[in-house]
Write a protein that holds these residues in place. Structure first.
Motif, PDB file in Angstrom:
ATOM      1  N   PRO A 204       0.802  -1.227   0.000  1.00  0.00           N
ATOM      2  CA  PRO A 204       0.000   0.000   0.000  1.00  0.00           C
ATOM      3  C   PRO A 204       0.828   1.267   0.000  1.00  0.00           C
ATOM      4  O   PRO A 204       0.424   2.288  -0.553  1.00  0.00           O
ATOM      5  CB  PRO A 204      -0.829  -0.111   1.285  1.00  0.00           C
ATOM      6  N   LEU A 205       2.007   1.225   0.600  1.00  0.00           N
ATOM      7  CA  LEU A 205       2.834   2.419   0.638  1.00  0.00           C
ATOM      8  C   LEU A 205       3.405   2.730  -0.742  1.00  0.00           C
ATOM      9  O   LEU A 205       3.490   3.886  -1.150  1.00  0.00           O
ATOM     10  CB  LEU A 205       3.973   2.227   1.653  1.00  0.00           C
ATOM     11  N   ILE A 206       3.787   1.697  -1.467  1.00  0.00           N
ATOM     12  CA  ILE A 206       4.301   1.903  -2.820  1.00  0.00           C
ATOM     13  C   ILE A 206       3.194   2.399  -3.745  1.00  0.00           C
ATOM     14  O   ILE A 206       3.377   3.344  -4.521  1.00  0.00           O
ATOM     15  CB  ILE A 206       4.911   0.590  -3.358  1.00  0.00           C
ATOM     16  N   VAL A 207       2.026   1.771  -3.641  1.00  0.00           N
ATOM     17  CA  VAL A 207       0.905   2.182  -4.478  1.00  0.00           C
ATOM     18  C   VAL A 207       0.489   3.614  -4.163  1.00  0.00           C
ATOM     19  O   VAL A 207       0.199   4.413  -5.061  1.00  0.00           O
ATOM     20  CB  VAL A 207      -0.288   1.220  -4.301  1.00  0.00           C
ATOM     21  N   ALA A 208       0.455   3.969  -2.876  1.00  0.00           N
ATOM     22  CA  ALA A 208       0.067   5.323  -2.493  1.00  0.00           C
ATOM     23  C   ALA A 208       1.014   6.353  -3.092  1.00  0.00           C
ATOM     24  O   ALA A 208       0.593   7.432  -3.511  1.00  0.00           O
ATOM     25  CB  ALA A 208       0.051   5.444  -0.968  1.00  0.00           C
TER      26      ALA A 208
ATOM     27  N   SER B 140       5.324  -6.879  -8.174  1.00  0.00           N
ATOM     28  CA  SER B 140       4.302  -7.334  -9.106  1.00  0.00           C
ATOM     29  C   SER B 140       2.892  -6.964  -8.634  1.00  0.00           C
ATOM     30  O   SER B 140       2.079  -6.482  -9.430  1.00  0.00           O
ATOM     31  CB  SER B 140       4.405  -8.853  -9.285  1.00  0.00           C
ATOM     32  N   ILE B 141       2.596  -7.157  -7.349  1.00  0.00           N
ATOM     33  CA  ILE B 141       1.253  -6.839  -6.859  1.00  0.00           C
ATOM     34  C   ILE B 141       1.021  -5.330  -6.848  1.00  0.00           C
ATOM     35  O   ILE B 141      -0.092  -4.855  -7.078  1.00  0.00           O
ATOM     36  CB  ILE B 141       1.014  -7.435  -5.444  1.00  0.00           C
ATOM     37  N   SER B 142       2.081  -4.551  -6.626  1.00  0.00           N
ATOM     38  CA  SER B 142       1.954  -3.095  -6.676  1.00  0.00           C
ATOM     39  C   SER B 142       1.644  -2.640  -8.097  1.00  0.00           C
ATOM     40  O   SER B 142       0.725  -1.846  -8.333  1.00  0.00           O
ATOM     41  CB  SER B 142       3.240  -2.431  -6.180  1.00  0.00           C
ATOM     42  N   ALA B 143       2.419  -3.161  -9.057  1.00  0.00           N
ATOM     43  CA  ALA B 143       2.181  -2.811 -10.459  1.00  0.00           C
ATOM     44  C   ALA B 143       0.813  -3.310 -10.909  1.00  0.00           C
ATOM     45  O   ALA B 143       0.085  -2.610 -11.639  1.00  0.00           O
ATOM     46  CB  ALA B 143       3.278  -3.404 -11.340  1.00  0.00           C
ATOM     47  N   GLY B 144       0.429  -4.515 -10.467  1.00  0.00           N
ATOM     48  CA  GLY B 144      -0.852  -5.072 -10.855  1.00  0.00           C
ATOM     49  C   GLY B 144      -2.027  -4.274 -10.332  1.00  0.00           C
ATOM     50  O   GLY B 144      -3.029  -4.087 -11.038  1.00  0.00           O
TER      51      GLY B 144
END
Length: 302
Positions: free
Chosen positions: A113-117, A170-174
């Protein structure tokens, strides 16, 4: 039942969706830990998605589900599936099969979540404030403290942990890709397309890199059915519904809750424990995610 009662029930279900998702998602690491002693990771995942397809095909056909009308939509849904299923699940299962504890793997991926945010501001035009950047740094520091004790336990574990970090990417990019390009896909047909793509990918990987040997046992069958019904059909559907309703950064914040939930279950099932430094790191990661997602009220506001 009155109209108000129906509306209240629907509201309760909607509000409980994030809690249900967190619990279901966290059990995925446990299912992997339970099944991997009996089968190699890519073979396990090929079986999992093969069973998913068997479940989904008749359901989609009987409900006359709407399919994408443009070729580009099939492309985007397929790429989203490769990132969310192929990259994420593949490397998580590889990580656990190489000796990484389920709780540690969950915690590494839980920094997602921190990377996505942080990236959502650039890629999805979501607001990313200084407060969120501080939260990002705190979260990364927390993860470092959690894995610090593992840095001296041997090359095998370090090698396994590296796969968890690839799964994190991968889950962040996805998540970002799914929000940007697939947020309007039909959940049923979209899931089936992604299951087919992921199943083909894992089957190919199993042919290239594994023996395909399966030691059938009660634990393996239970883990396989749990991962199919609860994770692939349940949790993943909830995730896509939540992404459709909310901002990517806000939905991704739910992933932070899976490490402690996984750690508690792993403690009772596999006697996995986290030391004092790891617990401190988890607390710092919690503070980081809180900064990312919590809006402080300005003085004098109500």
């Amino acid at each position: 039942m009155t109209e108000n009662s129906v509306q209240s029930s629907e509201t309760l279900i909607i509000k409980s969706m994030p809690i249900i998702f967190v619990f279901l998602w966290s059990t995925g690491f446990i299912g992997a830990k339970m099944g991997l002693p009996y089968v190699e990771p890519m073979t396990f995942l090929a079986l999992r998605f093969g069973v998913c397809i068997l479940f989904m095909v008749p359901f989609v056909l009987m409900t006359r589900t709407r399919w994408p009308t443009r070729r580009i939509d099939y492309f985007h849904i397929s790429i989203g599936g490769l990132l969310m299923h192929g990259g994420y699940l593949g490397f998580v299962f590889l990580s656990i099969s190489k000796g990484t504890p389920a709780g540690i793997s969950s915690l590494i991926v839980g920094i997602q979540p921190l990377i996505v945010a942080a990236l959502a501001g650039v890629l999805l035009k979501e607001n990313v404030s200084l407060q969120k950047w501080i939260g990002l740094l705190l979260g990364l520091a927390g993860v470092f403290l959690v894995v610090f004790n593992k840095l001296s336990v041997g090359e095998g574990t370090l090698f396994g942990m590296s796969f968890s970090f690839i799964a994190l990417i991968s889950i962040s990019a996805g998540t970002l890709y799914q929000k940007k390009f697939c947020s309007h896909m039909n959940i049923k047909s979209g899931n089936l397309i992604q299951f087919v793509v992921a199943g083909a990918y894992f089957y190919l990987m199993s042919l290239l890199f594994e023996t395909g040997e399966v030691i059938w046992s009660g634990e393996l069958v239970f883990a396989l059915l749990w991962l199919v019904i609860i994770l692939s059909l349940g949790a993943m559907t909830l995730l896509y519904m939540l992404l459709r309703k909310g901002a990517a950064a806000n939905v991704s914040s739910l992933f932070y809750l899976t490490p402690p939930c996984t750690a508690v279950v792993a403690y009772f099932l596999f006697d996995e424990t986290l030391g004092a430094l790891a617990l401190i790191g988890m607390g710092i990661a919690v503070a980081g995610v809180a900064l990312v997602n919590y809006r402080f009220k300005k003085a004098g506001s109500t």
